[in-house]
Each structure stands twice: as structure tokens, then as C-alpha cells.
Design an enzyme around this catalytic site. Sequence first.
Site, mmCIF file in Angstrom:
data_model
loop_
_atom_site.group_PDB
_atom_site.id
_atom_site.type_symbol
_atom_site.label_atom_id
_atom_site.label_comp_id
_atom_site.label_asym_id
_atom_site.label_seq_id
_atom_site.Cartn_x
_atom_site.Cartn_y
_atom_site.Cartn_z
ATOM 1 N N ARG A 10 37.162 28.336 -49.390
ATOM 2 C CA ARG A 10 37.381 26.983 -49.870
ATOM 3 C C ARG A 10 36.046 26.350 -50.205
ATOM 4 O O ARG A 10 35.062 26.519 -49.468
ATOM 5 C CB ARG A 10 38.103 26.152 -48.801
ATOM 6 C CG ARG A 10 38.217 24.674 -49.132
ATOM 7 C CD ARG A 10 39.033 23.945 -48.098
ATOM 8 N NE ARG A 10 39.075 22.514 -48.363
ATOM 9 C CZ ARG A 10 39.943 21.693 -47.810
ATOM 10 N NH1 ARG A 10 40.838 22.157 -46.965
ATOM 11 N NH2 ARG A 10 39.917 20.396 -48.078
ATOM 12 N N ALA A 190 28.357 25.046 -51.390
ATOM 13 C CA ALA A 190 27.612 26.306 -51.273
ATOM 14 C C ALA A 190 27.357 26.684 -49.824
ATOM 15 O O ALA A 190 26.376 27.365 -49.510
ATOM 16 C CB ALA A 190 26.291 26.224 -52.047
ATOM 17 N N ARG A 191 28.236 26.252 -48.945
ATOM 18 C CA ARG A 191 28.140 26.538 -47.506
ATOM 19 C C ARG A 191 26.902 25.901 -46.853
ATOM 20 O O ARG A 191 26.497 26.308 -45.774
ATOM 21 C CB ARG A 191 28.157 28.053 -47.228
ATOM 22 C CG ARG A 191 29.482 28.727 -47.596
ATOM 23 C CD ARG A 191 30.630 28.116 -46.806
ATOM 24 N NE ARG A 191 31.880 28.836 -46.944
ATOM 25 C CZ ARG A 191 32.879 28.467 -47.763
ATOM 26 N NH1 ARG A 191 32.741 27.410 -48.535
ATOM 27 N NH2 ARG A 191 33.998 29.152 -47.809
ATOM 28 N N LEU A 192 26.308 24.919 -47.502
ATOM 29 C CA LEU A 192 25.204 24.182 -46.884
ATOM 30 C C LEU A 192 25.794 22.991 -46.130
ATOM 31 O O LEU A 192 25.636 21.827 -46.523
ATOM 32 C CB LEU A 192 24.192 23.728 -47.952
ATOM 33 C CG LEU A 192 23.477 24.864 -48.686
ATOM 34 C CD1 LEU A 192 22.535 24.304 -49.743
ATOM 35 C CD2 LEU A 192 22.705 25.736 -47.693
#
Length: 212
Positions: A10, A190-192
Site C-alpha cells: 500500500r 516510499a516507506r519513509l
Amino acid sequence: MDEELSRMRRRYTAGRLLERDLAADPFDEFRTWLHDAVTSGMTEPNAMVLSTVGADGRPSSRTVLLKGFDDDAFVFFTNLTSRKAAQISQNPHVSLCFPWITMERQVLVCGLATPVPAEVSRAYWVTRPRDSQVSAWASRQSSVIGTRDELECAAAEVARRYPDEVPLPDFWGGYRVEPETIEFWQGGPARLHDRLRYRRESAAWVVERLAP
């Protein structure tokens, strides 16, 4: 590895969590986040995953419901003969995780669990629906039973025994979890992800940013 599962992901786009936006006290921040979860319409916004570790070092997790909190602790109630209660008596260090996935948020509490006074358990007990009170008496939580019929018969017997008011069992009560850390997690692009953790240091709270 299952290819279908490996493709599941997601994109987190709901927002950011910055230090300047945090309340000075983590309980004030939690109060805001819980309000957001409740008003969002999600199912069981007060559901949290309680993790415990027994004397054998083996972890155990289950979902319980938050039933109160103040400026010092989070409170839940349970059968005092259950596995969770046995493990807490052996090792009071626990964690609570609020998985507010639809809001791209999570709160992780790590701290010490201690029993609440009997009068606190009694005050909450009388607010429970009668069928929940009956079930609490009927279920010897975490023990092995033979069949579903056995459980239902036990509940029927309790209902016959207490046709009116159902008293508080001596094996049922609550715990307060006084946090050492409270981490607020906000999903990021971006998973940050943003992870801001309050850590108790003497009488104050220190805020630290953790790498995602």
C-alpha cells in the site's frame, strides 16, 4: 514465497508527523489520535494488541480493549487466571499496539503492567452488559475445554445462579500499563515513515525520531 502476497503493498499518503506538531505530553497526543480514530468510523478503535512474555521467555500476543487511560497509564480488564495474567505476574514488562491501519497510523506503548485496585475493577464491572458478566464467570480463560456445549452450559448455569445482579468474580480485574516509551507512527511515501517516540527520562518526556 507466495507471489500474490509478495505483490501486496500500500502506498502511504495520508500525511506527515513532524516534531513541531507534537503535544508536549504523549497522553495529550494519544488523546488526539484516539479521537481521530473514533471519529473516522473504524471498527473497534480502542482495540490494541497486548504482548506479554512469561518466565520461559516465550512471547504471546492477543487483542484486548482499552477501557480507560489517564495522564499516567492505559487500563484494560481480563480474567486474572488467564495466560496473559499469568505472564504479567512473571514479567510485568508488556507492550500495547494500536494498529489504526485505515488511518496509516500506529501507536506502540511499552511499559510496566500492575493490577488496578479492586474498586476500579468493580466500577467498570457494573457498566458491562449482563451477558458479558455471565460469560466472564463461565469462562476459565486460557484453560483447555472439551466442547462448545460445555462452555454454553456453564454460561447457562451462571445465568440461573444469578438471576438479577451478577457479582464481580474474585478472578477478574484490571491492569494499568504505565509507559516507559510511547511511539507514534505515521505511514509515509516510499516507506519513509515517520516514527516519533516519547521516552520517559526522570520526570520529563524526551522526543526521539526513529528511522523507519
